[in-house]
Motif scaffolding. Structure first.
Motif, short mmCIF file in Angstrom:
data_model
loop_
_atom_site.label_atom_id
_atom_site.label_comp_id
_atom_site.label_asym_id
_atom_site.label_seq_id
_atom_site.Cartn_x
_atom_site.Cartn_y
_atom_site.Cartn_z
N TYR A 183 54.39 36.19 10.40
CA TYR A 183 53.97 35.41 9.23
C TYR A 183 54.07 33.92 9.50
O TYR A 183 53.15 33.15 9.18
CB TYR A 183 54.83 35.77 8.01
CG TYR A 183 54.53 34.92 6.79
CD1 TYR A 183 53.33 35.09 6.08
CD2 TYR A 183 55.42 33.94 6.37
CE1 TYR A 183 53.04 34.29 4.98
CE2 TYR A 183 55.14 33.14 5.27
CZ TYR A 183 53.95 33.32 4.58
OH TYR A 183 53.66 32.52 3.49
N GLU A 184 55.18 33.51 10.12
CA GLU A 184 55.37 32.09 10.43
C GLU A 184 54.29 31.61 11.41
O GLU A 184 53.74 30.50 11.26
CB GLU A 184 56.75 31.85 11.05
CG GLU A 184 57.04 30.38 11.33
CD GLU A 184 58.24 30.16 12.25
OE1 GLU A 184 58.31 29.07 12.84
OE2 GLU A 184 59.08 31.07 12.37
N LEU B 178 51.21 32.85 11.87
CA LEU B 178 49.91 32.77 11.18
C LEU B 178 49.83 31.54 10.29
O LEU B 178 48.84 30.79 10.32
CB LEU B 178 49.69 34.05 10.36
CG LEU B 178 48.36 34.15 9.61
CD1 LEU B 178 47.19 34.13 10.58
CD2 LEU B 178 48.31 35.43 8.77
N LYS B 179 50.89 31.31 9.52
CA LYS B 179 50.93 30.17 8.60
C LYS B 179 50.83 28.85 9.36
O LYS B 179 50.05 27.95 9.00
CB LYS B 179 52.24 30.22 7.79
CG LYS B 179 52.35 29.14 6.72
CD LYS B 179 53.68 29.28 5.98
CE LYS B 179 53.87 28.13 4.98
NZ LYS B 179 55.19 28.21 4.32
N THR C 5 58.42 34.61 13.63
CA THR C 5 57.87 35.83 13.04
C THR C 5 56.34 35.76 13.02
O THR C 5 55.76 34.68 13.19
CB THR C 5 58.35 36.03 11.59
OG1 THR C 5 57.84 34.95 10.78
CG2 THR C 5 59.87 36.05 11.51
#
Length: 268
Positions: A20-21, A23-24, A18
């Motif tokens: 978010y994953e 970016l993190k 994803t």
């Protein structure tokens, strides 16, 4: 994020499910500023590219609308004007995009923008900066046609009097960007492959040397990921384009209003 998520044969350390994953993981393993690598070259080209882009669009839109609908708002005129403006815009932005994407790839060997430009020029020649130009145009012409038609259509719905209305420009710009981005994601995946020339991906389908041309890119993407391969990174692309087009239209409409108002005040 979009460049990484569109990678067809990513390193095991650079596989993301994803936005978010992604970016993190990038921030934690590669540093806070890593997702912004290459943004300086994009900013450098964006000013002159957008100036030519909007100037060409505005002039052509008025001329064509007068011809097609005698001064009315013609969707055909908007689409053609946006497409022609893209030719000028991409001539400036294509080399900047090549440099930005190469710097954003996982384990990118380039330390700086200048180092990337020098290395690519030395090893692949000047043509490398325009290897994806026809694909970029093939992607951006429909993108901009959809983008401008959708924006003008939305303005007709929520701002029919065509007054300066920041909220309507933001909403119309965001919706136009989202619709155009989703529709042209397959072409963007092909462009990313042409720009980055992923060695692991190309060698896995027995391609030696450099991949060139949109038709070859389309075939290669299908070989590597099937139909779903064409829609890799669609979330990241839509999320990126919505604020981008919303801000772009808001700034453009503000200066258009400001300069027009100033011109009228000077006359009176």
């Amino acid at each position: 994020l979009q460049t990484r998520m569109q990678s067809l044969q990513p390193d095991p350390k650079a596989q993301y499910r994803t936005v978010y994953e992604a970016l993190k993981k990038i921030v934690l393993t590669e540093g806070f500023w890593r997702p912004l690598r290459g943004i300086n070259v994009t900013m450098l080209g964006a000013g002159p590219a957008h100036a030519m882009y909007f100037a060409c669009y505005e002039k052509m839109k008025k001329s064509l609308s007068d011809t097609i609908q005698h001064g009315g708002n013609s969707h055909l005129a908007n689409g053609i004007a946006g497409s022609v403006a893209t030719l000028l815009h991409d001539a400036v932005m294509n080399p900047a995009e090549v440099v930005k994407q190469r710097m954003q790839m996982f384990n990118s060997p380039y330390k700086s923008v200048l180092a990337c430009i020098r290395t690519v020029q030395k090893t692949e020649g000047f043509g490398a900066f325009y290897r994806s130009y026809t694909t970029q145009l093939t992607m951006n012409v429909p993108f901009q046609a959809i983008h401008f038609i959708t924006y003008e259509f939305m303005q007709e719905q929520i701002n029919p009097r065509r007054e300066y209305n920041p909220r309507s420009h933001i909403v119309s710009g965001a919706i136009a960007g989202a619709v155009a981005a989703a529709a042209t994601t397959p072409l963007d995946v092909c462009k990313t492959l042409l720009n980055t020339q992923e060695n692991m991906a190309l060698s896995s389908v027995n391609i030696s040397g450099h991949l060139s041309g949109m038709v070859n890119a389309f075939k290669t993407v299908y070989q590597l990921g099937g139909i779903s391969g064409y829609f890799r990174g669609v979330q990241a692309r839509v999320i990126y384009q919505m604020p981008s087009t919303a801000i772009s239209w808001s700034v453009y409409e503000f200066f258009k209003y400001f300069l027009t108002k100033h011109k009228l005040e000077k006359r009176t």
